[in-house]
Design a protein around this motif. Structure first.
Motif, PDB file in Angstrom:
ATOM      1  N   GLY A 137       0.465  -1.223   0.251  1.00  0.00           N
ATOM      2  CA  GLY A 137      -0.393   0.049  -0.301  1.00  0.00           C
ATOM      3  C   GLY A 137       0.663   1.155   0.296  1.00  0.00           C
ATOM      4  O   GLY A 137       0.206   2.081  -0.658  1.00  0.00           O
ATOM      5  N   ILE A 138       1.648   1.676   0.551  1.00  0.00           N
ATOM      6  CA  ILE A 138       2.996   2.443   0.413  1.00  0.00           C
ATOM      7  C   ILE A 138       3.399   2.683  -0.869  1.00  0.00           C
ATOM      8  O   ILE A 138       3.438   4.086  -1.507  1.00  0.00           O
ATOM      9  N   TYR A 139       3.696   1.685  -1.314  1.00  0.00           N
ATOM     10  CA  TYR A 139       4.548   1.883  -3.045  1.00  0.00           C
ATOM     11  C   TYR A 139       3.217   1.717  -3.937  1.00  0.00           C
ATOM     12  O   TYR A 139       3.660   2.497  -4.852  1.00  0.00           O
ATOM     13  N   GLU A 140       2.013   1.829  -3.639  1.00  0.00           N
ATOM     14  CA  GLU A 140       1.692   1.477  -5.134  1.00  0.00           C
ATOM     15  C   GLU A 140       1.256   2.923  -5.063  1.00  0.00           C
ATOM     16  O   GLU A 140       0.702   3.051  -3.420  1.00  0.00           O
ATOM     17  N   LYS A 141       0.473   3.149  -5.918  1.00  0.00           N
ATOM     18  CA  LYS A 141      -0.696   4.374  -5.793  1.00  0.00           C
ATOM     19  C   LYS A 141      -1.264   4.781  -7.358  1.00  0.00           C
ATOM     20  O   LYS A 141      -0.675   4.119  -8.468  1.00  0.00           O
ATOM     21  N   ARG A 142      -2.319   3.913  -7.397  1.00  0.00           N
ATOM     22  CA  ARG A 142      -3.215   3.668  -8.547  1.00  0.00           C
ATOM     23  C   ARG A 142      -3.800   4.822  -8.907  1.00  0.00           C
ATOM     24  O   ARG A 142      -4.843   5.415  -8.715  1.00  0.00           O
ATOM     25  N   ILE A 143      -3.890   4.576 -10.361  1.00  0.00           N
ATOM     26  CA  ILE A 143      -4.208   5.911 -11.207  1.00  0.00           C
ATOM     27  C   ILE A 143      -5.595   5.575 -11.990  1.00  0.00           C
ATOM     28  O   ILE A 143      -6.602   5.150 -12.295  1.00  0.00           O
ATOM     29  N   ILE A 144      -4.721   4.549 -13.149  1.00  0.00           N
ATOM     30  CA  ILE A 144      -5.915   4.043 -13.868  1.00  0.00           C
ATOM     31  C   ILE A 144      -6.570   2.075 -13.762  1.00  0.00           C
ATOM     32  O   ILE A 144      -7.047   1.876 -14.048  1.00  0.00           O
ATOM     33  N   LEU A 145      -5.479   2.448 -12.421  1.00  0.00           N
ATOM     34  CA  LEU A 145      -5.865   0.893 -11.890  1.00  0.00           C
ATOM     35  C   LEU A 145      -7.130   0.797 -10.684  1.00  0.00           C
ATOM     36  O   LEU A 145      -7.655   0.017 -10.632  1.00  0.00           O
ATOM     37  N   ALA A 146      -7.522   2.155 -10.597  1.00  0.00           N
ATOM     38  CA  ALA A 146      -7.984   2.637  -9.451  1.00  0.00           C
ATOM     39  C   ALA A 146      -9.284   1.688  -8.964  1.00  0.00           C
ATOM     40  O   ALA A 146     -10.247   1.499  -8.386  1.00  0.00           O
ATOM     41  N   ASP A 147     -10.161   2.103 -10.127  1.00  0.00           N
ATOM     42  CA  ASP A 147     -11.807   1.811 -10.521  1.00  0.00           C
ATOM     43  C   ASP A 147     -11.155  -0.033 -10.700  1.00  0.00           C
ATOM     44  O   ASP A 147     -12.406  -0.617 -10.718  1.00  0.00           O
ATOM     45  N   CYS A 148     -10.275  -0.125 -11.082  1.00  0.00           N
ATOM     46  CA  CYS A 148     -10.344  -2.055 -11.683  1.00  0.00           C
ATOM     47  C   CYS A 148     -11.326  -3.133 -10.641  1.00  0.00           C
ATOM     48  O   CYS A 148     -10.432  -3.402  -9.583  1.00  0.00           O
ATOM     49  N   GLY A 149     -11.600  -3.470 -10.909  1.00  0.00           N
ATOM     50  CA  GLY A 149     -12.092  -4.843  -9.829  1.00  0.00           C
ATOM     51  C   GLY A 149     -13.451  -4.108  -9.006  1.00  0.00           C
ATOM     52  O   GLY A 149     -14.463  -4.705  -8.064  1.00  0.00           O
ATOM     53  N   LEU A 150     -14.224  -2.732  -9.047  1.00  0.00           N
ATOM     54  CA  LEU A 150     -14.605  -2.061  -7.865  1.00  0.00           C
ATOM     55  C   LEU A 150     -15.347  -1.616  -8.855  1.00  0.00           C
ATOM     56  O   LEU A 150     -16.569  -0.861  -8.137  1.00  0.00           O
ATOM     57  N   ILE A 151     -15.931  -1.711 -10.332  1.00  0.00           N
ATOM     58  CA  ILE A 151     -17.191  -1.576 -10.739  1.00  0.00           C
ATOM     59  C   ILE A 151     -17.492  -2.548 -11.605  1.00  0.00           C
ATOM     60  O   ILE A 151     -16.775  -3.061 -12.676  1.00  0.00           O
ATOM     61  N   ASP A 152     -18.456  -2.746 -12.152  1.00  0.00           N
ATOM     62  CA  ASP A 152     -19.292  -2.655 -13.568  1.00  0.00           C
ATOM     63  C   ASP A 152     -18.981  -3.006 -14.666  1.00  0.00           C
ATOM     64  O   ASP A 152     -19.457  -1.903 -14.419  1.00  0.00           O
ATOM     65  N   PRO A 153     -17.352  -3.544 -15.217  1.00  0.00           N
ATOM     66  CA  PRO A 153     -17.452  -2.771 -16.641  1.00  0.00           C
ATOM     67  C   PRO A 153     -18.829  -2.954 -17.372  1.00  0.00           C
ATOM     68  O   PRO A 153     -18.445  -2.386 -18.337  1.00  0.00           O
ATOM     69  N   GLU A 154     -19.030  -4.228 -17.934  1.00  0.00           N
ATOM     70  CA  GLU A 154     -20.543  -4.079 -18.124  1.00  0.00           C
ATOM     71  C   GLU A 154     -21.599  -3.135 -18.060  1.00  0.00           C
ATOM     72  O   GLU A 154     -22.969  -3.144 -18.724  1.00  0.00           O
ATOM     73  N   ASP A 155     -21.997  -2.054 -17.020  1.00  0.00           N
ATOM     74  CA  ASP A 155     -23.222  -1.253 -16.443  1.00  0.00           C
ATOM     75  C   ASP A 155     -22.277  -0.222 -16.410  1.00  0.00           C
ATOM     76  O   ASP A 155     -21.335   0.118 -15.475  1.00  0.00           O
ATOM     77  N   ILE A 156     -22.591   0.411 -17.504  1.00  0.00           N
ATOM     78  CA  ILE A 156     -21.919   2.297 -17.861  1.00  0.00           C
ATOM     79  C   ILE A 156     -22.800   2.620 -16.164  1.00  0.00           C
ATOM     80  O   ILE A 156     -21.494   3.783 -15.926  1.00  0.00           O
ATOM     81  N   ASP A 157     -23.661   2.624 -15.437  1.00  0.00           N
ATOM     82  CA  ASP A 157     -24.024   3.742 -14.954  1.00  0.00           C
ATOM     83  C   ASP A 157     -22.363   3.355 -13.001  1.00  0.00           C
ATOM     84  O   ASP A 157     -22.639   4.477 -13.034  1.00  0.00           O
ATOM     85  N   HIS A 158     -21.624   2.474 -13.419  1.00  0.00           N
ATOM     86  CA  HIS A 158     -21.051   1.962 -12.464  1.00  0.00           C
ATOM     87  C   HIS A 158     -20.063   3.196 -12.868  1.00  0.00           C
ATOM     88  O   HIS A 158     -19.707   4.154 -11.741  1.00  0.00           O
ATOM     89  N   TYR A 159     -19.318   3.840 -13.992  1.00  0.00           N
ATOM     90  CA  TYR A 159     -18.667   4.508 -14.539  1.00  0.00           C
ATOM     91  C   TYR A 159     -19.367   5.595 -14.454  1.00  0.00           C
ATOM     92  O   TYR A 159     -18.203   6.907 -13.404  1.00  0.00           O
ATOM     93  N   LEU A 160     -19.997   5.903 -14.619  1.00  0.00           N
ATOM     94  CA  LEU A 160     -20.999   7.491 -14.286  1.00  0.00           C
ATOM     95  C   LEU A 160     -20.971   7.656 -13.138  1.00  0.00           C
ATOM     96  O   LEU A 160     -20.627   8.934 -12.515  1.00  0.00           O
ATOM     97  N   ALA A 161     -20.792   7.632 -12.330  1.00  0.00           N
ATOM     98  CA  ALA A 161     -21.626   7.003 -10.669  1.00  0.00           C
ATOM     99  C   ALA A 161     -20.302   7.839  -9.554  1.00  0.00           C
ATOM    100  O   ALA A 161     -20.256   8.681  -9.303  1.00  0.00           O
ATOM    101  N   ARG A 162     -19.442   7.313 -10.514  1.00  0.00           N
ATOM    102  CA  ARG A 162     -17.634   7.676  -9.936  1.00  0.00           C
ATOM    103  C   ARG A 162     -17.212   8.881 -10.570  1.00  0.00           C
ATOM    104  O   ARG A 162     -16.222   8.650 -11.704  1.00  0.00           O
ATOM    105  N   ASP A 163     -17.409   9.682 -11.562  1.00  0.00           N
ATOM    106  CA  ASP A 163     -17.780  10.902 -12.169  1.00  0.00           C
ATOM    107  C   ASP A 163     -17.312  10.715 -13.685  1.00  0.00           C
ATOM    108  O   ASP A 163     -16.028  11.117 -14.205  1.00  0.00           O
ATOM    109  N   GLY A 164     -17.637   8.923 -13.988  1.00  0.00           N
ATOM    110  CA  GLY A 164     -17.021   8.834 -15.323  1.00  0.00           C
ATOM    111  C   GLY A 164     -17.782   9.417 -16.063  1.00  0.00           C
ATOM    112  O   GLY A 164     -18.516  10.263 -16.392  1.00  0.00           O
ATOM    113  N   TYR A 165     -16.273   9.981 -17.181  1.00  0.00           N
ATOM    114  CA  TYR A 165     -16.839  10.826 -18.373  1.00  0.00           C
ATOM    115  C   TYR A 165     -16.710  12.138 -18.659  1.00  0.00           C
ATOM    116  O   TYR A 165     -17.238  13.425 -19.036  1.00  0.00           O
ATOM    117  N   SER A 166     -16.951  12.840 -16.828  1.00  0.00           N
ATOM    118  CA  SER A 166     -16.742  14.017 -17.072  1.00  0.00           C
ATOM    119  C   SER A 166     -15.827  14.719 -17.309  1.00  0.00           C
ATOM    120  O   SER A 166     -15.987  15.806 -17.479  1.00  0.00           O
TER     121      SER A 166
END
Lengths: 648, 226, 177
Positions: A137-166
């Motif tokens: 946790g100390i050495y890792e810093k997630r930017i592009i991996l941050a949401d991987c595994g925590l959103i449903d890739p087949e449901d755009i609402d998950h991405y949108l709800a996390r400010d996706g497409y803003s």
């Protein structure tokens, strides 16, 4: 243009509010997110999914069960995150059907979170440690991996709800010139390999004459040993689509391609779904977010050719030809697809774009090193404990990455080398462990960022063999157009094969070196120019291993099959154990008159099964190099023994 | 557009039209640069044979002269230790996959490889590298010419002649890597393909891959009649 | 071996449908060949000729593209397709041993199909599951951490399945008359 901006913002706000409302409702219920990316499936995620479904149905529970992408912790697949009110959200690793059923029974029905299965908590709490409590946790810093595994890739609402497409909404209200300036200021460098500044590429394309313009996402991740792009496509496809749309708007393109390799069927499926959903919401297609901007994104499936990762070959492939590279210049930015100005960016590069536009260039440059800002994403594989994806700021040392994020070498073996950048990269030895990772430092050391493949090698891995492996790969994947690559890689491969098979000649090392230097300089495209890197780095750092093969017929790592033989140490073998006999696929192991076991060297195919099978308390199977001379016939067991053996 | 410029090749001042390709400017001025794949009349350079390297002042590495356009004041050297080394390796690589039997070859004395060897003092024999070429694969099906793929250097000239010049489309590149080959559909005989036997490929082939039967030396020709 | 009249009809129909869906632009050549292979399992000679004619390309051009890419097959595949991953991680974790195990068990070499058309064996560059190496893709399933013993297990499962099917068929046949 300015008069439309409130409309864009409004259109976006509306979409996000809707999405947040939908996902908010879900949060009332317990949520199970199960990683079902290709790696998860390989580890058995689909049967875990079925067990969850079955058990939930049995108890008639109101639970949200979603399939997500890859959380990056491949060593612990199948992996699920469970959210339940009143408990910390927890990751559960190495799941199987039994554990899945227990989690439903004990945790969802009876409020016992089964801490014994839990891996880590996702948020700080009083009960269970988070990644921040571990070195990782100390050495890792997630930017592009941050949401991987925590959103449903087949449901755009998950991405949108996390400010996706803003970021797209913001981009559409901005001047394209400002966007390019912002990317230039962020000093984002292309994550596909060589690290060319993305902003400069965009600017060249925007300023180039010719229309239409194109943006192509290079998702032809062919490096054997790299799977970052696959994970991103399977886990967060909308992040890529948003980046691609911003790139297209910035350079003035109306048509984009995503070139995905066909070996990634799940990535293709999830991308298709994502494209449909974002088009349906008006985030792609005609009149994006009521801005008047039109954008079409097409998927193009590769057909299995590593060379198509080279941008000019990728273009010829989309145009319907064999993927044969062309001389640069002209660069694609001025004359690319159909001769028109074209930007080609890697999946990772484009995935950073939304974050940079949302958070600003100065945020991005605050991470990493001055010349290589941002993070680096690596696919850790090989002999490292925590295999999977890791995202660390540029400038992190290899040692921290391998020992702290990756938790060191498996089975307490000794670290030998780390192979970075696949067939274009190189093998770095232990003395390079304190090297800090960025584009320039790796190149200086003879390796390359490549597409982020990092294979850790231990004392059991032969460096000549690894060089031979990569040359075998590039030789098979060479398009065959230019002399140096087509014939040079073949010559190098033949020399290396000779060395690993005990036919090496004293002058071979120098010949390899000379050929390697000439191929590097003389080849037409990047594939050929970088193909000697594995040879050059292994000779540079591991020359004594080459010499042992050539001069002594010995493979120090006991890996090269022609130079080793298997034996069973009578002093260690047990009369009471027959495990090795059962493990041998070719019946090369026999019982001696004294009931200990022996190996027929002529039958043995050196598959290593007996070595794995031999119980740890004996460890009686040994490898010898150079191979021991054939055992005397007498040792092969007596006449009586052979008569008893039904196979004789 | 076609402004005249001057450049220096091997200490010789040369005039050329701006934007012309360096390889042809040098050749037009009597300065030899080894080359196989490039054609003056072709629309696009393929840059595949990798033999025409030269050094240009101000550029860090040797470049292929077929892809380099000339500009005012350019200073070019066609020979340097690095250029010679690249040429030697490239040439030897081609030889390692070319069935060498010059004395019996139909193109003996008219072969570009022989010319390069002569101009640059290279041996027509393998010393460092291993021989990769397999046995002769000769297609004798056309009436007056033959195609021997074991002599082909994959320059692609014949394909250009077939597809662009005479617009037949009988031959093309197939497979890839070390398996790349000039062949017909399904790698069949030329006579069974749409080949019109116009001999354009024979005229343009720089080596002994496409050759006229009449040029083959009689004593070595084994006639198959059945 | 020329295909029978029925097979020819099948091939023509398949190519026709694909061409209708994807158009006859040059840039569609690769998607067209992919579509044909999806329908037929491979690229028959007749199909390549038909595509060349529709796209007004030299036949050899289509053949060149078909033989350039790994994914295209010119011969019908086996019923079960076994793809052994030969990525770096898989190789170092023993992928070559797995490939050899399959070759030995099936008595074919990589790139070949068993004479009974049950199995075809291929190597694949990297399926991106490096953390679970060595990996084998059997039909559409990814098998993780495969060992030579598991190779026997995979093939045994298919053998048992086939025997069951055959028994089932025999039983049904026995019932019918």
């Amino acid at each position: 243009m300015n008069s439309v901006s409130p409309a864009i913002e409004q259109a976006y706000q509306l979409l996000r509010a809707e999405a947040q409302q939908k996902t908010e409702i879900l949060k009332e219920k317990p949520v199970i997110l199960l990683g079902t990316a290709t790696c998860g499936r390989a580890a058995g995620a689909m049967s875990v999914l079925a067990a969850f479904q079955d058990e939930i149905a049995k108890h008639q529970l109101d639970v949200v069960l979603r399939e997500t992408g890859c959380m990056g912790h491949c060593y612990a697949e199948p992996l699920a995150a469970i959210f339940k009110k009143g408990f910390p959200p927890l990751y559960y690793g190495s799941l199987d059907e039994g554990k899945a059923r227990r989690l439903v029974n004990d945790y969802l029905v009876n409020d016992d979170p089964c801490y014994e299965f839990a891996m880590v908590a996702l948020e700080p709490n009083d009960f269970f440690p988070t990644f921040d409590d571990y070195p990782r946790g100390i050495y890792e810093k997630r930017i592009i991996l941050a949401d991987c595994g925590l959103i449903d890739p087949e449901d755009i609402d998950h991405y949108l709800a996390r400010d996706g497409y803003s970021a797209l909404a913001k981009a559409l209200t901005s001047d394209p010139a400002w966007l390019i300036e912002e990317i230039k200021t962020s000093k984002l460098r292309g994550r596909g390999g060589a690290g060319f500044p993305t902003g400069i590429k965009w600017e060249a394309c925007k300023n180039a004459h010719g229309a239409p313009k194109y943006v192509i996402c290079n998702a032809d991740e062919g490096d054997p040993g790299a799977f970052v792009d696959r994970a991103l496509l399977e886990s967060n496809p909308h992040q890529l689509l948003e980046g691609l749309a911003i790139a297209a708007y910035a350079v003035g393109a109306k048509q984009c391609y995503i070139y995905v390799r066909s070996e990634y069927p799940l990535a293709i499926k999830r991308l298709k779904t994502a494209l449909e959903q974002s088009t349906a919401r008006g985030l792609l297609g005609q009149n994006v977010l009521d801005s008047g901007f039109n954008l079409e994104i097409r998927l193009f499936q590769g057909s299995g050719a590593f060379v198509c990762g080279e941008e000019t070959a990728l273009i010829t492939s989309i145009e319907g030809h064999a993927g044969i590279p062309n001389h640069r210049p002209p660069y694609p930015a001025t004359a690319g697809l159909h001769g028109k100005p074209t930007v080609i960016n890697n999946v990772k590069t484009l995935s950073y774009i939304p974050h940079i536009i949302r958070n600003g260039a100065s945020w991005f440059t605050s991470i990493g090193t001055p010349n290589s800002p941002g993070t680096a994403v690596f696919a850790l594989a090989g002999k490292v404990v925590s295999t999977g994806l890791a995202e660390v700021p540029m400038g992190t040392s290899l040692r921290h990455l391998i020992y702290d994020v990756g938790n060191g070498i498996k089975d307490d073996k000794k670290f030998k080398a780390v192979q970075i950048g696949g067939p274009s990269g190189g093998c770095l030895p232990e003395s390079s462990l304190d090297l800090t990772i960025d584009f320039d430092s790796l190149q200086q050391a003879g390796a390359m960022m490549g597409s982020g493949g990092m294979v850790v090698l231990d004392e059991d891995d032969c460096m000549v063999e690894i060089a031979r492996f990569f040359l075998d790969f590039t030789q098979k994947e060479s398009c065959g157009k230019c002399t140096f690559c087509r014939l040079g890689t073949k010559q190098m491969l033949d020399i290396l094969t000779g060395i690993t098979e005990g036919r090496g000649r004293e002058q071979d090392i120098d010949l390899l070196w000379d050929l390697a230097e000439d191929i590097k300089l003389g080849s037409l495209c990047g594939l050929g120019k970088t193909s000697p890197n594995p040879v050059l780095t292994t000779i540079r750092y591991f020359r004594p291993e080459y010499e042992a093969h050539i001069r002594e017929g010995r493979c120090p790592a006991l890996m090269c099959k022609s130079l080793i033989s298997y034996h069973i140490e009578p002093d260690l073998c047990s009369k009471l154990c027959n495990v090795c006999i059962g493990s041998c696929p070719v019946e090369a192991i026999y019982t001696r008159p004294d009931m200990l076991k022996g190996i027929y060297p002529d039958k043995c195919v050196k598959c290593n099964s007996c070595m794995v099978a031999c119980p740890p308390q004996y460890k009686a199977v040994v490898k010898l190099s150079p191979p021991a001379p054939e055992s005397p016939v007498g040792e092969r067991g007596s006449e009586v023994e052979q008569a008893n053996n039904p196979d004789h | 557009m076609s402004k005249l410029i001057t450049l220096i090749i091997d200490d010789k001042q040369v005039e050329a039209k701006e934007g012309e390709r360096l390889l042809w400017v040098a050749l037009d001025n009597g300065i030899y640069i080894p080359h196989l794949c490039d054609l003056r009349m072709a629309r696009r350079t393929v840059a595949s044979c990798r033999l025409c390297f030269v050094e240009i002042e101000g550029l860090p590495n040797p470049v292929t002269s077929c892809t380099q356009t000339v500009s005012e004041g350019m200073v070019v050297r066609t020979r340097s230790p690095r250029v010679d080394r690249l040429l030697r390796t490239g040439f030897e690589l081609l030889l390692s996959n070319h069935r060498l039997h010059c004395a019996k070859c139909a193109k003996n004395k008219r072969c570009e490889l022989q010319k390069i060897a002569k101009e640059r003092g290279l041996k027509l024999k393998l010393t460092r590298l291993r021989q990769l070429v397999k046995e002769a694969q000769i297609d004798e099906s056309p009436g007056v010419f033959c195609y021997d793929s074991s002599k082909c250097v994959l320059c692609g000239r014949c394909i250009w002649a077939d597809q662009e010049q005479v617009k037949v489309g009988a031959i093309g590149f197939i497979r890839r890597g070390i398996g790349r080959k000039v062949a017909t559909f399904e790698d069949g005989l030329l006579a069974d393909s749409i080949c019109t036997q116009c001999e354009a490929c024979v005229k343009i082939c720089p080596v002994g891959a496409f050759y006229l039967k009449e040029d083959e030396r009689k004593p070595y020709k084994i006639k198959k009649e059945c | 071996m020329d295909p029978s009249a029925d097979e020819q009809e099948l091939i023509r129909a398949a190519v026709g449908t694909v061409l209708q869906d994807l158009g006859i632009e040059r840039a569609s050549l690769i998607p067209i060949l992919q579509g044909v292979q999806n329908r037929l399992g491979y690229l028959p000679s007749l199909a390549m000729r038909q595509v060349a004619e529709a796209l007004q390309l030299p036949e050899v051009e289509v053949f060149g593209v078909g033989t350039f890419y790994n994914q295209f097959r010119l011969n019908p595949p086996g019923k079960h397709q076994i793809k052994v991953c030969m990525g770096t991680a898989c190789h170092m974790m023993g992928g070559h041993i797995i490939l050899e195990s399959f070759e030995r068990r099936l008595s074919i070499l990589e790139g070949e199909t068993t004479p009974d058309r049950e199995y075809s064996l291929e190597r694949v560059a990297c399926v991106g599951c490096c953390a679970l190496a060595p990996v084998v893709v059997v039909d559409d399933n990814v098998e993780a951490r495969v060992s030579p013993i598991r190779v026997d297990g995979i093939l045994l499962t298919f053998d048992i399945e086939r025997q069951q099917e055959e028994r089932q068929e025999k039983r049904e046949e026995g019932r019918e008359p």
